[in-house]
Design a protein around this motif. Structure first.
Motif, short mmCIF file in Angstrom:
data_model
loop_
_atom_site.label_atom_id
_atom_site.label_comp_id
_atom_site.label_asym_id
_atom_site.label_seq_id
_atom_site.Cartn_x
_atom_site.Cartn_y
_atom_site.Cartn_z
N CYS A 148 37.67 40.45 -47.93
CA CYS A 148 36.62 40.55 -46.93
C CYS A 148 37.38 41.16 -45.83
O CYS A 148 38.29 41.66 -45.91
N SER A 149 36.37 41.23 -44.68
CA SER A 149 36.81 41.62 -43.30
C SER A 149 37.81 40.86 -43.01
O SER A 149 37.88 39.65 -42.87
N VAL A 150 38.94 41.55 -42.20
CA VAL A 150 40.08 40.74 -41.44
C VAL A 150 40.03 41.22 -39.77
O VAL A 150 40.13 42.18 -39.58
N LEU A 151 40.11 40.31 -38.98
CA LEU A 151 40.11 40.63 -37.41
C LEU A 151 41.47 40.27 -37.13
O LEU A 151 41.98 38.97 -37.35
N VAL A 152 42.41 40.95 -36.81
CA VAL A 152 43.79 40.71 -36.34
C VAL A 152 43.74 40.74 -34.79
O VAL A 152 43.59 41.76 -34.16
N VAL A 153 43.89 39.49 -34.10
CA VAL A 153 43.94 39.48 -32.77
C VAL A 153 45.33 39.60 -32.31
O VAL A 153 46.31 39.11 -32.64
N GLN A 154 45.51 40.89 -31.61
CA GLN A 154 46.94 41.47 -31.01
C GLN A 154 47.33 40.51 -29.92
O GLN A 154 46.72 40.24 -28.98
N GLY A 155 48.71 40.72 -29.88
CA GLY A 155 49.31 40.11 -28.50
C GLY A 155 50.39 39.34 -29.08
O GLY A 155 50.88 39.23 -30.17
N SER A 156 51.40 39.13 -27.92
CA SER A 156 52.55 38.51 -28.07
C SER A 156 52.59 37.32 -27.25
O SER A 156 51.61 37.18 -26.14
N GLU A 157 53.26 36.14 -27.57
CA GLU A 157 53.30 34.82 -26.64
C GLU A 157 53.55 35.13 -25.26
O GLU A 157 53.12 34.51 -24.62
N SER A 158 54.62 36.25 -25.04
CA SER A 158 54.83 36.47 -23.63
C SER A 158 53.81 36.89 -22.73
O SER A 158 53.69 36.76 -21.66
N GLN A 159 52.78 37.56 -23.45
CA GLN A 159 51.71 38.39 -22.79
C GLN A 159 50.59 37.22 -22.34
O GLN A 159 49.73 37.62 -21.59
#
Length: 160
Positions: A148-159
């Motif tokens: 199925c579709s996948v949404l990858v939420v981008q980012g790092s903990e430091s941000q």
């Protein structure tokens, strides 16, 4: 595309909160059902040899220590996922939660195969190629195996 069933994989990082919030927003807009999932990795960093002696008598202590640690982790996870579920329900989203032990990518894939979501929401940390090679990437694993579709939420903990 309207989503009816959303599987969100969260962890206890600040990014996990971001991933949950994004999935909740999508679920509200689509009046979708939400399943909140967390995988407890089996921690093998502790060296059992420190509990051992010549005859292995202290291995029982090691086993008890590991079981106590797992029991604490399970209870904390239950409380934490219940809080997420309650937030979703208060927002008008039908939600439930689940957790399992093991490899996060494989467990997410298994629950997705069973539950058949329209969308999987996962996070991604800013890791370089070497780090991903050594540690693996759950989001990459899911993107390449999901049906199925996948949404990858981008980012790092430091941000965050």
């Amino acid at each position: 595309m309207a989503y009816q069933k959303i599987l969100v994989a969260v962890d206890r990082s600040q990014q996990g909160e971001l991933v949950f919030n994004k999935s909740l927003e999508i679920a509200r807009k689509n009046q979708a059902q939400l399943t909140i999932f967390h995988c407890l990795p089996i921690d093998t960093r502790e060296n059992p040899a420190i509990y051992s002696d010549l005859y292995g008598q202290n291995l029982g202590n090691y086993a008890r220590a590991i079981q106590e640690h797992l029991d604490r982790e399970k209870e904390q996870t239950r409380q934490w996922l219940t809080a997420y579920c309650d937030r979703a329900v208060r927002s008008g989203v039908q939600a439930d939660w689940d957790w399992q032990f093991g490899n996060p990518g494989r467990r997410i894939q298994q629950i997705a195969k069973q539950w058949q979501p329209d969308l999987i929401v996962v996070g991604r940390r800013d890791r370089n190629n070497i780090q991903e090679l050594m540690m693996g990437s759950v989001s990459n694993y899911i993107v390449h195996r999901a049906s199925c579709s996948v949404l990858v939420v981008q980012g790092s903990e430091s941000q965050q």
